[in-house]
Design a protein around this motif. Sequence first.
Motif, mmCIF file in Angstrom:
data_model
loop_
_atom_site.group_PDB
_atom_site.id
_atom_site.type_symbol
_atom_site.label_atom_id
_atom_site.label_comp_id
_atom_site.label_asym_id
_atom_site.label_seq_id
_atom_site.Cartn_x
_atom_site.Cartn_y
_atom_site.Cartn_z
ATOM 1 N N ILE A 103 0.805 -1.229 0.000
ATOM 2 C CA ILE A 103 0.000 0.000 0.000
ATOM 3 C C ILE A 103 0.839 1.281 0.000
ATOM 4 O O ILE A 103 0.497 2.252 -0.667
ATOM 5 N N GLN A 104 1.946 1.299 0.723
ATOM 6 C CA GLN A 104 2.722 2.542 0.809
ATOM 7 C C GLN A 104 3.167 3.030 -0.565
ATOM 8 O O GLN A 104 3.144 4.233 -0.842
ATOM 9 N N ALA A 105 3.549 2.119 -1.435
ATOM 10 C CA ALA A 105 3.972 2.507 -2.784
ATOM 11 C C ALA A 105 2.841 3.171 -3.561
ATOM 12 O O ALA A 105 3.093 3.998 -4.451
ATOM 13 N N THR A 106 1.577 2.848 -3.224
ATOM 14 C CA THR A 106 0.447 3.502 -3.899
ATOM 15 C C THR A 106 0.173 4.881 -3.315
ATOM 16 O O THR A 106 -0.379 5.744 -3.993
ATOM 17 N N LEU A 107 0.536 5.081 -2.050
ATOM 18 C CA LEU A 107 0.296 6.364 -1.380
ATOM 19 C C LEU A 107 1.317 7.428 -1.783
ATOM 20 O O LEU A 107 0.976 8.609 -1.920
ATOM 21 N N ASP A 108 2.560 7.021 -1.945
ATOM 22 C CA ASP A 108 3.660 7.970 -2.164
ATOM 23 C C ASP A 108 3.429 8.960 -3.308
ATOM 24 O O ASP A 108 3.654 10.163 -3.126
ATOM 25 N N PRO A 109 2.947 8.527 -4.483
ATOM 26 C CA PRO A 109 2.748 9.501 -5.570
ATOM 27 C C PRO A 109 1.685 10.567 -5.269
ATOM 28 O O PRO A 109 1.634 11.595 -5.941
ATOM 29 N N PHE A 110 0.853 10.332 -4.261
ATOM 30 C CA PHE A 110 -0.228 11.260 -3.929
ATOM 31 C C PHE A 110 0.013 11.963 -2.593
ATOM 32 O O PHE A 110 -0.887 12.601 -2.050
ATOM 33 N N ALA A 111 1.235 11.839 -2.075
ATOM 34 C CA ALA A 111 1.631 12.455 -0.800
ATOM 35 C C ALA A 111 0.736 11.999 0.347
ATOM 36 O O ALA A 111 0.446 12.751 1.269
ATOM 37 N N GLY A 112 0.293 10.753 0.277
ATOM 38 C CA GLY A 112 -0.533 10.194 1.344
ATOM 39 C C GLY A 112 0.328 9.577 2.429
ATOM 40 O O GLY A 112 1.421 9.082 2.156
ATOM 41 N N ARG A 113 -0.202 9.631 3.660
ATOM 42 C CA ARG A 113 0.535 9.020 4.763
ATOM 43 C C ARG A 113 -0.435 8.498 5.804
ATOM 44 O O ARG A 113 -1.547 9.003 5.948
#
Length: 118
Positions: free
Chosen positions: A26-36
């Motif tokens: 999941i983290q790899a999907t969040l990174d491009p959208f600045a999600g944390r």
Amino acid sequence: MTAYVIAHLRDPQELHPQVLEYLERIQATLDPFAGRFVVHGGPVDVREGSWPGSVVMLEFPTGEHARDWYDSPAYQAILPLRTEHLEGEVIIVDGVGPDHDSAAMAAELRKSGDVAQG
């Protein structure tokens, strides 16, 4: 305006290996959208009502970032790894700014005339 993705997930009787794969990816999907992650499971101190399960909360710079992440091909590709094995609800909600004032909000609602009488 900051936005949040909030998930209320039920605890499974048995943790499926695909849920672990979801967590790994999941983290790899969040990174491009600045999600944390802001909240990721952990104990829930229920003060009112009932709350079976756990809470996950993600933070994004805007609601558009949150929606674009959720709808992204990368996230949609891993989503079944969770949804096929964990029940729950997921919402996207905008946060409030640093100047938010609940009393001012109440005053505006009173002025609108949409308040029940009595």
